[in-house]
Write a protein that holds these residues in place. Structure first.
Motif, mmCIF file in Angstrom:
data_model
loop_
_atom_site.group_PDB
_atom_site.id
_atom_site.type_symbol
_atom_site.label_atom_id
_atom_site.label_comp_id
_atom_site.label_asym_id
_atom_site.label_seq_id
_atom_site.Cartn_x
_atom_site.Cartn_y
_atom_site.Cartn_z
ATOM 1 N N MET A 65 -12.930 -3.296 -3.455
ATOM 2 C CA MET A 65 -11.715 -4.023 -3.827
ATOM 3 C C MET A 65 -11.081 -3.429 -5.079
ATOM 4 N N ALA A 66 -11.940 -3.029 -6.059
ATOM 5 C CA ALA A 66 -11.419 -2.480 -7.303
ATOM 6 C C ALA A 66 -10.653 -1.189 -7.055
ATOM 7 N N VAL A 67 -11.179 -0.347 -6.139
ATOM 8 C CA VAL A 67 -10.507 0.913 -5.827
ATOM 9 C C VAL A 67 -9.143 0.645 -5.212
ATOM 10 N N THR A 68 -9.093 -0.322 -4.313
ATOM 11 C CA THR A 68 -7.833 -0.678 -3.660
ATOM 12 C C THR A 68 -6.821 -1.181 -4.678
ATOM 13 N N GLU A 69 -7.246 -2.023 -5.582
ATOM 14 C CA GLU A 69 -6.364 -2.560 -6.607
ATOM 15 C C GLU A 69 -5.868 -1.455 -7.540
ATOM 16 N N GLU A 70 -6.741 -0.507 -7.869
ATOM 17 C CA GLU A 70 -6.341 0.594 -8.739
ATOM 18 C C GLU A 70 -5.304 1.475 -8.038
ATOM 19 N N ALA A 71 -5.522 1.750 -6.748
ATOM 20 C CA ALA A 71 -4.578 2.557 -5.986
ATOM 21 C C ALA A 71 -3.232 1.858 -5.892
ATOM 22 N N SER A 72 -3.266 0.546 -5.688
ATOM 23 C CA SER A 72 -2.030 -0.227 -5.602
ATOM 24 C C SER A 72 -1.284 -0.198 -6.930
ATOM 25 N N SER A 73 -2.020 -0.275 -8.035
ATOM 26 C CA SER A 73 -1.406 -0.242 -9.355
ATOM 27 C C SER A 73 -0.761 1.117 -9.619
ATOM 28 N N LEU B 229 4.015 15.628 -5.944
ATOM 29 C CA LEU B 229 3.869 14.339 -6.625
ATOM 30 C C LEU B 229 2.398 13.983 -6.820
ATOM 31 N N CYS B 230 1.562 14.309 -5.836
ATOM 32 C CA CYS B 230 0.128 14.042 -5.968
ATOM 33 C C CYS B 230 -0.467 14.852 -7.114
ATOM 34 N N ALA B 231 -0.083 16.133 -7.200
ATOM 35 C CA ALA B 231 -0.604 16.997 -8.262
ATOM 36 C C ALA B 231 -0.130 16.538 -9.636
ATOM 37 N N GLN B 232 1.135 16.131 -9.727
ATOM 38 C CA GLN B 232 1.690 15.667 -11.002
ATOM 39 C C GLN B 232 1.032 14.390 -11.476
ATOM 40 N N ARG B 233 0.733 13.496 -10.530
ATOM 41 C CA ARG B 233 0.212 12.171 -10.898
ATOM 42 C C ARG B 233 -1.303 12.083 -10.827
ATOM 43 N N GLY B 234 -1.930 13.058 -10.181
ATOM 44 C CA GLY B 234 -3.376 13.009 -10.041
ATOM 45 C C GLY B 234 -3.851 11.881 -9.136
ATOM 46 N N VAL B 235 -3.117 11.650 -8.047
ATOM 47 C CA VAL B 235 -3.459 10.574 -7.123
ATOM 48 C C VAL B 235 -3.504 11.121 -5.701
ATOM 49 N N SER B 236 -3.950 10.276 -4.771
ATOM 50 C CA SER B 236 -4.070 10.682 -3.378
ATOM 51 C C SER B 236 -2.723 10.611 -2.660
ATOM 52 N N VAL B 237 -2.667 11.231 -1.494
ATOM 53 C CA VAL B 237 -1.452 11.225 -0.685
ATOM 54 C C VAL B 237 -1.066 9.801 -0.296
ATOM 55 N N SER B 238 -2.041 8.975 0.024
ATOM 56 C CA SER B 238 -1.746 7.606 0.456
ATOM 57 C C SER B 238 -1.070 6.796 -0.646
ATOM 58 N N VAL B 239 -1.442 7.055 -1.895
ATOM 59 C CA VAL B 239 -0.842 6.329 -3.028
ATOM 60 C C VAL B 239 0.625 6.707 -3.159
ATOM 61 N N VAL B 240 0.923 7.991 -3.092
ATOM 62 C CA VAL B 240 2.305 8.455 -3.213
ATOM 63 C C VAL B 240 3.119 8.020 -2.003
ATOM 64 N N ARG B 241 2.533 8.127 -0.826
ATOM 65 C CA ARG B 241 3.261 7.763 0.394
ATOM 66 C C ARG B 241 3.658 6.289 0.379
ATOM 67 N N GLU B 242 2.790 5.435 -0.144
ATOM 68 C CA GLU B 242 3.112 4.009 -0.221
ATOM 69 C C GLU B 242 4.339 3.776 -1.105
ATOM 70 N N ALA B 243 4.400 4.479 -2.240
ATOM 71 C CA ALA B 243 5.540 4.336 -3.149
ATOM 72 C C ALA B 243 6.823 4.841 -2.505
ATOM 73 N N LEU B 244 6.756 5.995 -1.848
ATOM 74 C CA LEU B 244 7.939 6.570 -1.210
ATOM 75 C C LEU B 244 8.403 5.726 -0.025
ATOM 76 N N THR B 245 7.466 5.156 0.692
ATOM 77 C CA THR B 245 7.818 4.297 1.825
ATOM 78 C C THR B 245 8.583 3.071 1.351
ATOM 79 N N ARG B 246 8.185 2.502 0.217
ATOM 80 C CA ARG B 246 8.902 1.351 -0.343
ATOM 81 C C ARG B 246 10.335 1.724 -0.702
ATOM 82 N N LEU B 247 10.516 2.893 -1.317
ATOM 83 C CA LEU B 247 11.852 3.338 -1.690
ATOM 84 C C LEU B 247 12.711 3.580 -0.448
ATOM 85 N N ALA B 248 12.094 4.116 0.607
ATOM 86 C CA ALA B 248 12.839 4.357 1.849
ATOM 87 C C ALA B 248 13.242 3.047 2.507
#
Length: 230
Positions: free
Chosen positions: A1-9, A38-57
C-alpha cells in the motif's frame, strides 16, 4: 500500500508541474511529451508518468494518439471556434445563474477578485514569466468568482475545464501579438453588469470576451500555419 501511495503522490506532483507549465505556455504546438525523458528527469517509473499524462489528456490540455504518444495540441481553426462556442455558452449560463442566485458576499467576492486582477500588471510570459503567471492566476480567480454562485457544481467544473483549455490557447496567442485588446475594460464592464444584476448584459459580455480571445487564437494559429508552410 505504501508503494502505491508513494507512486500516486509522485504522479500528482508531475501532473501539477506539467499542468502549470502548460498554463504558462512553456510548450509549443505538437511538442511530444516523451515518457522515457520524463521518467529519466523525475526518476520514476513509466506507469507514474503515464498516469499524470493521462489525466492531462482527459482534461483536454494535451492529446494522445497511438504510435504518437502524448503531445501538445496544435488546434485547428475549427477546434478553436468549437472550444469558444462551448465555453462562451457555459460561462454565460453560469454567470446568468450566479446573478440570479448569488448573495451580497458573492458579489463582494467578484469585486475583490477584480480589484486584485486590476492591480496585477499584465505582461507577456516571454518578457516576465513570473509576472505573467501572477496575472494568469488572478485572471483565473476572477473568472471562477464570477460563476461561483451559480449553484451547480457540475457547471462550475465544466467552466473550470474549458477555461484551462482556453488558457493554453491564450498563452499561444500572446506569442503572436495577442496583447492588443482592452481586456481591462472588458473585465470592468463584466463587473459592472454583475453588480447591477443585469444578467442579460453580463451573459453577452462574457460571450464577447471569450469570442475576442478565440479570434486572437485563430489569428495565432493561422500565423503558425503560414510560418510552417513558408
Amino acid at each position: 500500500m505504501a508503494v502505491t501511495e508513494e507512486a500516486s503522490s509522485r504522479s500528482e506532483a508531475i501532473y501539477l508541474d506539467l499542468r502549470q507549465k502548460l498554463l504558462r505556455g512553456e510548450f509549443t504546438p505538437n511538442y511530444r511529451l516523451k515518457l522515457s525523458e520524463l521518467c529519466a528527469q523525475r526518476g520514476v517509473s513509466v506507469s507514474v508518468v503515464r498516469e499524470a499524462l493521462t489525466r492531462l489528456a482527459e482534461q483536454g490540455l494535451i492529446q494522445s494518439q497511438p504510435n504518437k504518444g502524448f503531445y501538445i495540441p496544435n488546434y485547428t481553426v475549427e477546434e478553436i471556434n468549437d472550444l469558444a462556442f462551448l465555453r462562451s455558452h457555459i460561462e454565460a449560463l453560469a454567470i446568468r445563474l450566479a446573478i440570479q442566485r448569488g448573495d451580497a458576499p458573492w458579489e463582494a467576492s467578484v469585486v475583490a477578485a477584480h480589484h486584485e486582477l486590476r492591480l496585477t500588471p499584465r505582461v507577456r510570459s516571454s518578457v516576465d514569466p513570473v509576472g505573467s503567471q501572477q496575472w494568469s492566476r488572478a485572471h483565473a480567480v476572477f473568472h471562477a468568482a464570477c460563476v461561483a454562485a451559480c449553484g451547480s457544481p457540475r457547471l462550475v467544473a465544466a467552466q473550470h475545464r474549458l477555461y484551462d483549455e482556453a488558457e493554453v490557447l491564450r498563452q499561444m496567442s500572446e506569442m503572436s501579438g495577442g496583447m492588443s485588446r482592452d481586456v481591462e475594460g472588458e473585465h470592468a464592464a463584466m463587473v459592472e453588469a454583475i453588480t447591477s444584476r443585469d444578467a442579460d448584459h453580463a451573459a453577452e459580455l462574457i460571450r464577447r470576451h471569450v469570442e475576442i480571445t478565440a479570434g486572437l487564437s485563430v489569428k495565432a494559429a493561422l500565423a503558425r500555419t503560414q510560418s510552417e508552410d513558408s
